[in-house]
Design a protein around this motif. Structure first.
Motif, PDB file in Angstrom:
ATOM      1  N   ALA A 282       0.885  -1.130   0.031  1.00 48.34           N
ATOM      2  CA  ALA A 282       0.205  -0.176   0.112  1.00 48.34           C
ATOM      3  C   ALA A 282       0.882   1.361  -0.166  1.00 48.34           C
ATOM      4  CB  ALA A 282      -0.865  -0.130   1.066  1.00 48.34           C
ATOM      5  N   VAL A 283       1.904   1.385   0.764  1.00 46.22           N
ATOM      6  CA  VAL A 283       2.775   2.172   0.923  1.00 46.22           C
ATOM      7  C   VAL A 283       3.391   2.669  -0.633  1.00 46.22           C
ATOM      8  CG1 VAL A 283       4.858   3.330   1.585  1.00 46.22           C
ATOM      9  CG2 VAL A 283       3.288   2.127   3.248  1.00 46.22           C
ATOM     10  N   TYR A 284       3.930   1.532  -1.282  1.00 45.64           N
ATOM     11  CA  TYR A 284       4.476   1.705  -2.496  1.00 45.64           C
ATOM     12  C   TYR A 284       3.128   2.199  -3.455  1.00 45.64           C
ATOM     13  CZ  TYR A 284       6.199   0.391  -7.060  1.00 45.64           C
ATOM     14  OH  TYR A 284       6.453   0.533  -8.435  1.00 45.64           O
ATOM     15  N   GLY A 285       2.045   1.638  -3.530  1.00 44.01           N
ATOM     16  CA  GLY A 285       1.144   1.852  -4.395  1.00 44.01           C
ATOM     17  C   GLY A 285       0.518   3.294  -4.280  1.00 44.01           C
TER      18      GLY A 285
ATOM     19  N   VAL B  75      -7.655   9.338 -13.047  1.00 48.99           N
ATOM     20  CA  VAL B  75      -9.068   8.287 -12.853  1.00 48.99           C
ATOM     21  C   VAL B  75      -8.331   6.842 -12.341  1.00 48.99           C
ATOM     22  CG1 VAL B  75     -10.636   7.381 -14.220  1.00 48.99           C
ATOM     23  CG2 VAL B  75     -10.449   9.596 -14.563  1.00 48.99           C
ATOM     24  N   ALA B  76      -7.475   6.406 -13.156  1.00 51.91           N
ATOM     25  CA  ALA B  76      -6.661   5.046 -12.946  1.00 51.91           C
ATOM     26  C   ALA B  76      -6.180   5.266 -11.333  1.00 51.91           C
ATOM     27  CB  ALA B  76      -5.667   4.861 -13.866  1.00 51.91           C
ATOM     28  N   ALA B  77      -5.474   6.127 -11.090  1.00 51.41           N
ATOM     29  CA  ALA B  77      -4.932   6.534  -9.800  1.00 51.41           C
ATOM     30  C   ALA B  77      -5.923   6.479  -8.552  1.00 51.41           C
ATOM     31  CB  ALA B  77      -4.360   7.639  -9.350  1.00 51.41           C
ATOM     32  N   VAL B  78      -7.231   6.974  -8.747  1.00 50.50           N
ATOM     33  CA  VAL B  78      -8.194   6.753  -7.843  1.00 50.50           C
ATOM     34  C   VAL B  78      -8.759   5.056  -7.701  1.00 50.50           C
ATOM     35  CG1 VAL B  78     -10.723   7.277  -7.418  1.00 50.50           C
ATOM     36  CG2 VAL B  78      -8.830   9.139  -8.019  1.00 50.50           C
ATOM     37  N   ARG B  79      -8.857   4.658  -8.974  1.00 53.11           N
ATOM     38  CA  ARG B  79      -9.022   3.112  -8.879  1.00 53.11           C
ATOM     39  C   ARG B  79      -8.096   2.320  -8.231  1.00 53.11           C
ATOM     40  NH1 ARG B  79      -8.943   0.638 -14.468  1.00 53.11           N
ATOM     41  NH2 ARG B  79      -8.787  -1.514 -13.512  1.00 53.11           N
ATOM     42  N   LEU B  80      -6.849   2.697  -8.494  1.00 50.74           N
ATOM     43  CA  LEU B  80      -5.668   1.852  -7.846  1.00 50.74           C
ATOM     44  C   LEU B  80      -5.913   2.225  -6.222  1.00 50.74           C
ATOM     45  CD1 LEU B  80      -3.177   0.067  -7.445  1.00 50.74           C
ATOM     46  CD2 LEU B  80      -2.053   2.177  -8.045  1.00 50.74           C
ATOM     47  N   ALA B  81      -6.125   3.230  -5.689  1.00 52.78           N
ATOM     48  CA  ALA B  81      -6.241   3.407  -4.441  1.00 52.78           C
ATOM     49  C   ALA B  81      -7.443   2.758  -3.803  1.00 52.78           C
ATOM     50  CB  ALA B  81      -6.736   5.093  -4.062  1.00 52.78           C
ATOM     51  N   ALA B  82      -8.565   2.572  -4.192  1.00 54.11           N
ATOM     52  CA  ALA B  82      -9.573   1.773  -3.864  1.00 54.11           C
ATOM     53  C   ALA B  82      -9.273   0.392  -3.777  1.00 54.11           C
ATOM     54  CB  ALA B  82     -10.887   1.789  -4.819  1.00 54.11           C
ATOM     55  N   VAL B  83      -8.427  -0.151  -4.879  1.00 54.26           N
ATOM     56  CA  VAL B  83      -7.849  -1.575  -4.674  1.00 54.26           C
ATOM     57  C   VAL B  83      -7.096  -1.808  -3.596  1.00 54.26           C
ATOM     58  CG1 VAL B  83      -6.500  -3.242  -6.167  1.00 54.26           C
ATOM     59  CG2 VAL B  83      -8.520  -1.902  -7.168  1.00 54.26           C
ATOM     60  N   LEU B  84      -6.282  -0.929  -3.534  1.00 56.83           N
ATOM     61  CA  LEU B  84      -5.385  -1.063  -2.239  1.00 56.83           C
ATOM     62  C   LEU B  84      -6.018  -1.004  -1.164  1.00 56.83           C
ATOM     63  CD1 LEU B  84      -2.664   1.798  -3.280  1.00 56.83           C
ATOM     64  CD2 LEU B  84      -2.279  -0.741  -3.381  1.00 56.83           C
TER      65      LEU B  84
END
Length: 156
Positions: A20-23, A81-90
């Motif tokens: 998560a820190v990396y992400g 948009v993809a960064a927000v999606r990644l944050a939710a996945v993390l």
């Protein structure tokens, strides 16, 4: 509760926090200005949880799992948009491992894990714009197991 099971669950949570820190480093570099402070707060929270888990693992006599040299993202992150999606996945991934810690622990450690699960679920809702029925329990939410960033093998 088995101390071995507890230690394994804490190690899994630590590995998820490293990821998560990396992400969030990736998220912070791609997120639009208006959400950057939210990403920074999440990054700081995951760093604090990671550091607490290192202490907990050592307290149980274990050697904390180290962060990987690099992580493979679950999908390309070219924009906000993809960064927000990644944050939710993390956050989904972190919630899942904390659900396991809740099951593997008792007392204060269980309470701390439940709080971490709640925080991750709330952040996931904020990032996603909606909630899931059972945060941290993908099998009950009717979706596949959540995937976050995974350690990247130099040979892969």
């Amino acid at each position: 509760m088995s101390e071995k099971r507890e230690l394994e669950a804490l190690q899994e949570a630590l590995a998820a926090e490293h990821a998560a820190v990396y992400g969030y480093g990736v998220v912070g570099g791609r997120i639009r200005e208006g959400r950057r402070s939210e990403a920074m707060a999440a990054y700081d929270s995951h760093r604090a949880r990671r550091d607490a888990l290192v202490r907990a693992v050592r307290g149980l006599g274990g050697t904390p799992v180290a962060a990987a040299a690099g992580y493979a993202l679950p999908f390309p992150v070219p924009d906000s948009v993809a960064a927000v999606r990644l944050a939710a996945v993390l956050e989904d991934r972190v919630a899942g491992v904390y659900a396991d810690v809740v099951r593997a622990t008792e007392g204060e450690r269980r309470g701390t894990a439940a709080e971490a699960l709640r925080e991750a679920a709330v952040r996931a809702v904020r990032w996603r714009g909606g909630s899931v029925a059972f945060p941290g329990l993908a099998e009950r939410a009717g979706s596949a197991s959540p995937h976050g960033v995974t350690p990247h093998s130099p040979t892969a």
